[in-house]
Design a protein around this motif. Structure first.
Motif, PDB file in Angstrom:
ATOM      1  N   PHE A  43       0.817  -1.220   0.000  1.00  0.00           N
ATOM      2  CA  PHE A  43       0.000   0.000   0.000  1.00  0.00           C
ATOM      3  C   PHE A  43       0.848   1.266   0.000  1.00  0.00           C
ATOM      4  O   PHE A  43       0.445   2.284  -0.535  1.00  0.00           O
ATOM      5  CB  PHE A  43      -0.988   0.007   1.184  1.00  0.00           C
ATOM      6  N   ILE A  44       2.017   1.209   0.590  1.00  0.00           N
ATOM      7  CA  ILE A  44       2.891   2.393   0.650  1.00  0.00           C
ATOM      8  C   ILE A  44       3.363   2.768  -0.754  1.00  0.00           C
ATOM      9  O   ILE A  44       3.438   3.947  -1.097  1.00  0.00           O
ATOM     10  CB  ILE A  44       4.087   2.144   1.594  1.00  0.00           C
ATOM     11  N   VAL A  45       3.642   1.770  -1.567  1.00  0.00           N
ATOM     12  CA  VAL A  45       4.099   2.007  -2.936  1.00  0.00           C
ATOM     13  C   VAL A  45       2.924   2.322  -3.861  1.00  0.00           C
ATOM     14  O   VAL A  45       3.019   3.210  -4.706  1.00  0.00           O
ATOM     15  CB  VAL A  45       4.882   0.776  -3.464  1.00  0.00           C
ATOM     16  N   ASN A  46       1.833   1.605  -3.675  1.00  0.00           N
ATOM     17  CA  ASN A  46       0.672   1.773  -4.561  1.00  0.00           C
ATOM     18  C   ASN A  46      -0.081   3.073  -4.322  1.00  0.00           C
ATOM     19  O   ASN A  46      -0.659   3.628  -5.251  1.00  0.00           O
ATOM     20  CB  ASN A  46      -0.277   0.584  -4.417  1.00  0.00           C
ATOM     21  N   ARG A  47      -0.105   3.530  -3.071  1.00  0.00           N
ATOM     22  CA  ARG A  47      -0.801   4.783  -2.738  1.00  0.00           C
ATOM     23  C   ARG A  47       0.071   5.608  -1.792  1.00  0.00           C
ATOM     24  O   ARG A  47      -0.270   5.801  -0.614  1.00  0.00           O
ATOM     25  CB  ARG A  47      -2.157   4.475  -2.096  1.00  0.00           C
ATOM     26  N   PRO A  48       1.191   6.104  -2.282  1.00  0.00           N
ATOM     27  CA  PRO A  48       2.163   6.772  -1.405  1.00  0.00           C
ATOM     28  C   PRO A  48       1.654   8.065  -0.760  1.00  0.00           C
ATOM     29  O   PRO A  48       2.222   8.501   0.247  1.00  0.00           O
ATOM     30  CB  PRO A  48       3.354   7.050  -2.321  1.00  0.00           C
ATOM     31  N   THR A  49       0.625   8.670  -1.308  1.00  0.00           N
ATOM     32  CA  THR A  49       0.125   9.920  -0.722  1.00  0.00           C
ATOM     33  C   THR A  49      -1.080   9.707   0.196  1.00  0.00           C
ATOM     34  O   THR A  49      -1.632  10.671   0.710  1.00  0.00           O
ATOM     35  CB  THR A  49      -0.228  10.939  -1.820  1.00  0.00           C
ATOM     36  N   SER A  50      -1.459   8.446   0.421  1.00  0.00           N
ATOM     37  CA  SER A  50      -2.570   8.177   1.342  1.00  0.00           C
ATOM     38  C   SER A  50      -2.127   8.510   2.772  1.00  0.00           C
ATOM     39  O   SER A  50      -0.935   8.522   3.090  1.00  0.00           O
ATOM     40  CB  SER A  50      -3.009   6.713   1.258  1.00  0.00           C
ATOM     41  N   GLU A  51      -3.089   8.768   3.620  1.00  0.00           N
ATOM     42  CA  GLU A  51      -2.778   9.131   5.005  1.00  0.00           C
ATOM     43  C   GLU A  51      -1.997   8.025   5.719  1.00  0.00           C
ATOM     44  O   GLU A  51      -1.024   8.305   6.424  1.00  0.00           O
ATOM     45  CB  GLU A  51      -4.074   9.420   5.768  1.00  0.00           C
ATOM     46  N   LYS A  52      -2.384   6.780   5.504  1.00  0.00           N
ATOM     47  CA  LYS A  52      -1.702   5.661   6.172  1.00  0.00           C
ATOM     48  C   LYS A  52      -0.275   5.492   5.662  1.00  0.00           C
ATOM     49  O   LYS A  52       0.630   5.204   6.434  1.00  0.00           O
ATOM     50  CB  LYS A  52      -2.508   4.379   6.017  1.00  0.00           C
ATOM     51  N   ALA A  53      -0.078   5.673   4.371  1.00  0.00           N
ATOM     52  CA  ALA A  53       1.276   5.577   3.813  1.00  0.00           C
ATOM     53  C   ALA A  53       2.147   6.716   4.337  1.00  0.00           C
ATOM     54  O   ALA A  53       3.317   6.507   4.682  1.00  0.00           O
ATOM     55  CB  ALA A  53       1.233   5.597   2.292  1.00  0.00           C
ATOM     56  N   MET A  54       1.582   7.903   4.413  1.00  0.00           N
ATOM     57  CA  MET A  54       2.339   9.054   4.934  1.00  0.00           C
ATOM     58  C   MET A  54       2.711   8.832   6.404  1.00  0.00           C
ATOM     59  O   MET A  54       3.832   9.138   6.822  1.00  0.00           O
ATOM     60  CB  MET A  54       1.536  10.344   4.782  1.00  0.00           C
ATOM     61  N   ASN A  55       1.796   8.265   7.182  1.00  0.00           N
ATOM     62  CA  ASN A  55       2.090   7.974   8.587  1.00  0.00           C
ATOM     63  C   ASN A  55       3.207   6.938   8.711  1.00  0.00           C
ATOM     64  O   ASN A  55       4.090   7.063   9.567  1.00  0.00           O
ATOM     65  CB  ASN A  55       0.843   7.487   9.319  1.00  0.00           C
ATOM     66  N   ALA A  56       3.181   5.935   7.850  1.00  0.00           N
ATOM     67  CA  ALA A  56       4.230   4.921   7.860  1.00  0.00           C
ATOM     68  C   ALA A  56       5.582   5.539   7.504  1.00  0.00           C
ATOM     69  O   ALA A  56       6.600   5.237   8.133  1.00  0.00           O
ATOM     70  CB  ALA A  56       3.888   3.792   6.893  1.00  0.00           C
ATOM     71  N   MET A  57       5.604   6.415   6.521  1.00  0.00           N
ATOM     72  CA  MET A  57       6.855   7.057   6.129  1.00  0.00           C
ATOM     73  C   MET A  57       7.377   7.996   7.232  1.00  0.00           C
ATOM     74  O   MET A  57       8.585   8.097   7.451  1.00  0.00           O
ATOM     75  CB  MET A  57       6.689   7.819   4.816  1.00  0.00           C
ATOM     76  N   LYS A  58       6.472   8.649   7.943  1.00  0.00           N
ATOM     77  CA  LYS A  58       6.888   9.490   9.070  1.00  0.00           C
ATOM     78  C   LYS A  58       7.524   8.643  10.163  1.00  0.00           C
ATOM     79  O   LYS A  58       8.543   9.019  10.740  1.00  0.00           O
ATOM     80  CB  LYS A  58       5.699  10.270   9.624  1.00  0.00           C
ATOM     81  N   LEU A  59       6.931   7.492  10.434  1.00  0.00           N
ATOM     82  CA  LEU A  59       7.509   6.585  11.428  1.00  0.00           C
ATOM     83  C   LEU A  59       8.882   6.101  10.967  1.00  0.00           C
ATOM     84  O   LEU A  59       9.834   6.047  11.754  1.00  0.00           O
ATOM     85  CB  LEU A  59       6.585   5.395  11.667  1.00  0.00           C
ATOM     86  N   PHE A  60       8.997   5.775   9.688  1.00  0.00           N
ATOM     87  CA  PHE A  60      10.266   5.317   9.130  1.00  0.00           C
ATOM     88  C   PHE A  60      11.340   6.400   9.262  1.00  0.00           C
ATOM     89  O   PHE A  60      12.462   6.132   9.703  1.00  0.00           O
ATOM     90  CB  PHE A  60      10.066   4.918   7.664  1.00  0.00           C
ATOM     91  N   ALA A  61      10.996   7.636   8.917  1.00  0.00           N
ATOM     92  CA  ALA A  61      11.947   8.749   9.030  1.00  0.00           C
ATOM     93  C   ALA A  61      12.347   8.972  10.489  1.00  0.00           C
ATOM     94  O   ALA A  61      13.527   9.189  10.781  1.00  0.00           O
ATOM     95  CB  ALA A  61      11.341  10.025   8.443  1.00  0.00           C
ATOM     96  N   SER A  62      11.393   8.896  11.380  1.00  0.00           N
ATOM     97  CA  SER A  62      11.678   9.057  12.802  1.00  0.00           C
ATOM     98  C   SER A  62      12.618   7.958  13.290  1.00  0.00           C
ATOM     99  O   SER A  62      13.558   8.208  14.045  1.00  0.00           O
ATOM    100  CB  SER A  62      10.372   9.031  13.596  1.00  0.00           C
ATOM    101  N   PHE A  63      12.368   6.741  12.837  1.00  0.00           N
ATOM    102  CA  PHE A  63      13.216   5.614  13.204  1.00  0.00           C
ATOM    103  C   PHE A  63      14.638   5.821  12.704  1.00  0.00           C
ATOM    104  O   PHE A  63      15.600   5.612  13.434  1.00  0.00           O
ATOM    105  CB  PHE A  63      12.626   4.322  12.636  1.00  0.00           C
ATOM    106  N   LEU A  64      14.778   6.247  11.456  1.00  0.00           N
ATOM    107  CA  LEU A  64      16.111   6.494  10.902  1.00  0.00           C
ATOM    108  C   LEU A  64      16.827   7.617  11.647  1.00  0.00           C
ATOM    109  O   LEU A  64      18.028   7.514  11.921  1.00  0.00           O
ATOM    110  CB  LEU A  64      16.018   6.826   9.412  1.00  0.00           C
ATOM    111  N   ASN A  65      16.109   8.661  11.980  1.00  0.00           N
ATOM    112  CA  ASN A  65      16.725   9.765  12.717  1.00  0.00           C
ATOM    113  C   ASN A  65      17.153   9.331  14.104  1.00  0.00           C
ATOM    114  O   ASN A  65      18.192   9.762  14.598  1.00  0.00           O
ATOM    115  CB  ASN A  65      15.777  10.963  12.792  1.00  0.00           C
ATOM    116  N   LYS A  66      16.367   8.479  14.743  1.00  0.00           N
ATOM    117  CA  LYS A  66      16.729   7.964  16.060  1.00  0.00           C
ATOM    118  C   LYS A  66      18.029   7.179  15.968  1.00  0.00           C
ATOM    119  O   LYS A  66      18.929   7.339  16.776  1.00  0.00           O
ATOM    120  CB  LYS A  66      15.599   7.091  16.608  1.00  0.00           C
ATOM    121  N   GLU A  67      18.121   6.326  14.944  1.00  0.00           N
ATOM    122  CA  GLU A  67      19.328   5.528  14.740  1.00  0.00           C
ATOM    123  C   GLU A  67      20.523   6.430  14.421  1.00  0.00           C
ATOM    124  O   GLU A  67      21.614   6.221  14.905  1.00  0.00           O
ATOM    125  CB  GLU A  67      19.115   4.501  13.628  1.00  0.00           C
ATOM    126  N   LYS A  68      20.304   7.440  13.614  1.00  0.00           N
ATOM    127  CA  LYS A  68      21.371   8.373  13.241  1.00  0.00           C
ATOM    128  C   LYS A  68      21.892   9.075  14.488  1.00  0.00           C
ATOM    129  O   LYS A  68      23.097   9.186  14.694  1.00  0.00           O
ATOM    130  CB  LYS A  68      20.834   9.386  12.230  1.00  0.00           C
TER     131      LYS A  68
END
Length: 75
Positions: A43-68
């Motif tokens: 769903f993230i690839v098929n509908r990248p601008t959907s609210e759920k996909a955007m929330n998943a990407m925000k979590l992913f970015a937050s996770f990467l920043n935490k690791e960084k």
């Protein structure tokens, strides 16, 4: 490690099993899992601008920043 699964993904049970197995192992890292309700595999690839996909990407970015930030604190 961050694991993403979708509620309607036929492989979601494998994602949960992997998360549980990793958490119980001797691996000393952190493991997080996000299951997105009402969504199918890709769903993230098929509908990248959907609210759920955007929330998943925000979590992913937050996770990467935490690791960084964690890597910086080790230096």
């Amino acid at each position: 490690m961050l694991i993403f699964i979708a509620e309607k993904d036929p492989g979601k049970d494998r994602g949960w099993l992997y998360c549980d197995t990793l958490a119980k192992s001797k691996w000393d890292g952190d493991v997080e899992i996000m299951e997105t309700e009402g969504e199918e595999h890709g769903f993230i690839v098929n509908r990248p601008t959907s609210e759920k996909a955007m929330n998943a990407m925000k979590l992913f970015a937050s996770f990467l920043n935490k690791e960084k930030n964690s890597i910086k604190s080790l230096r």
